[in-house]
Scaffold this active site. Structure first.
Site, PDB file in Angstrom:
ATOM      1  N   GLN A 197      -1.464   8.014  36.499  1.00  4.94           N
ATOM      2  CA  GLN A 197      -0.576   8.589  37.513  1.00  4.94           C
ATOM      3  C   GLN A 197       0.166   7.488  38.270  1.00  4.94           C
ATOM      4  O   GLN A 197       1.257   7.720  38.782  1.00  4.94           O
ATOM      5  CB  GLN A 197      -1.386   9.439  38.505  1.00  4.94           C
ATOM      6  CG  GLN A 197      -1.930  10.739  37.939  1.00  4.94           C
ATOM      7  CD  GLN A 197      -3.321  10.599  37.383  1.00  4.94           C
ATOM      8  OE1 GLN A 197      -3.742   9.517  36.975  1.00  4.94           O
ATOM      9  NE2 GLN A 197      -4.060  11.688  37.334  1.00  4.94           N
ATOM     10  N   ASP A 238      -8.128  14.555  47.714  1.00 11.11           N
ATOM     11  CA  ASP A 238      -8.271  15.901  47.144  1.00 11.11           C
ATOM     12  C   ASP A 238      -9.167  16.775  47.996  1.00 11.11           C
ATOM     13  O   ASP A 238      -9.094  18.009  47.937  1.00 11.11           O
ATOM     14  CB  ASP A 238      -8.828  15.813  45.723  1.00 11.11           C
ATOM     15  CG  ASP A 238      -7.760  15.266  44.797  1.00 11.11           C
ATOM     16  OD1 ASP A 238      -7.611  14.034  44.741  1.00 11.11           O
ATOM     17  OD2 ASP A 238      -7.043  16.082  44.192  1.00 11.11           O
TER      18      ASP A 238
END
Ligand code: MRU
Length: 347
Positions: A197, A238
């Site tokens: 990512q 997250d």
């Protein structure tokens, strides 16, 4: 609004339009989902990823499920939405934003007097959540930009940018805001194996916005810090617990540990929708991903056949390594139980 035009998820004429992140950086293309099952598939395959983005995508998945419902009573619609919620929630277990968004969409339907009103309520809620996400990121950016000095270099891990949200980003939002405030800022992005990512998404979106970015292999974090290359670390999250434990992309814990060893401040930027005030660290499921992410690159096998693989997608950074948590309501600092509770109390 400074988001460089990258809008990760959009609602257009009854369809969810998403940037297909599996194709980046080579191709900037959008895909359309017209059913909740297509949204679930997109989340599972990382077409759309990043905690806030999958939350909003999940809410639009519920809006699509409501549209798919052929007609019938309010109770029957609620039953169909309940099934869609489970299908969407089962895609990725760690980012709490997904469950939060699905519950909010479900509550909107439950509050409506009939099936038509419930359909509209779910859609309106999803649209509102997308706008709230951008607003929260801009606010977070304002709080975070105050922590970034002119001329500083910020290290980041994974992608907590426009591509991980509806637009603007969390960690990268603070960098955008610092730049909009006239500060010179450079970024060091870790590659973020195995899904990359950092190299595929963070490097792409910062370049896209003309922000100075240099890529390092994950293995060079200690080197870069020892060389004094990073003034601060800012990452996304997250899930953040009431204790200040931060669940984020695998490798974040290593970056935080290195930052502590070298006296580099380590910040986390996340909206309140990323907080889970109920769970203890041991309650949180860490997603384990496919072995194929590790045994090959670019379609070429790099590991021997039959090798065992451990491929966790997230890790947990303990609060003692976290300098501060940047939210849309301000920056929480240790002791986190009190400062996080205060953020939720503050209106
Ligand atoms: O597996 P991913 O790409 O969904 O993981 C994303 C991250 O770990 C991000 O850092 C996190 O979701 C924060 S996004 C603002």
């Amino acid at each position: 609004m400074g988001a460089g035009g990258l809008r990760t998820v959009e609602w257009r004429d009854g369809a969810l339009v998403m940037i297909d992140q599996t194709l980046l950086p080579g191709r900037l293309e959008r895909v359309e989902a017209r059913t909740h099952a297509q949204v679930a598939d997109a989340i599972r395959r990382l077409v759309v990823r990043g905690a806030p983005a999958i939350g909003v995508a999940g809410a639009f998945g519920m809006a699509l499920a409501a549209r798919e419902f052929g007609g019938g009573t309010r109770e029957a619609l609620l039953g169909a939405l309940g099934e869609a919620r489970e299908a969407l929630a089962s895609t990725r277990p760690t980012a709490v934003n997904l469950r939060w968004a699905l519950d909010r969409a479900m509550a909107a339907a439950e509050g409506a007097p009939d099936a038509d009103a419930a359909r509209r309520a779910v859609e309106d809620t999803a649209v509102a959540m997308a706008e709230e996400d951008v607003g929260a990121n801009m606010e977070m950016g304002r709080h975070g930009a105050g922590l970034i000095g002119d001329g500083e270099t910020i290290m980041t891990h994974c992608n907590a940018g426009a591509l991980a949200t509806v637009a603007y980003g969390t960690a990268l939002g603070t960098i955008r805001a610092a730049r909009e405030a006239g500060k010179g800022v450079r970024v060091i992005a870790t590659e973020t194996r195995p899904v990359q990512q950092g190299s595929r998404l963070t490097a792409f979106e910062l370049q896209h916005d003309g922000i100075d970015v240099s890529l390092i292999p994950d293995t060079a974090v200690g080197y870069a810090m020892a060389q004094g290359m990073a003034d601060k670390v800012i990452v996304g999250a997250d899930r953040i617990l009431a204790t200040g434990h931060v669940f984020n992309k695998i490798g974040t814990y290593q970056v935080a540990t290195m930052a502590r060893a070298h006296g580099v401040p380590f910040y986390v930027a996340a909206p309140l929708s990323t907080f889970d005030l109920e769970s203890a660290p041991g309650d949180v499921t860490i997603e384990q991903r496919d072995a194929a992410e590790l045994t090959g690159t670019g379609g070429r096998r790099t590991a021997p056949e039959g090798v065992g693989v451990i491929n966790p997608a997230f890790d947990v950074t303990p609060p003692e390594l976290v300098t501060g948590i940047i939210t849309e309501r301000g920056v929480a600092r240790a002791p986190y139980r009190a400062s996080i509770a205060a953020l939720f109390g503050a209106k």
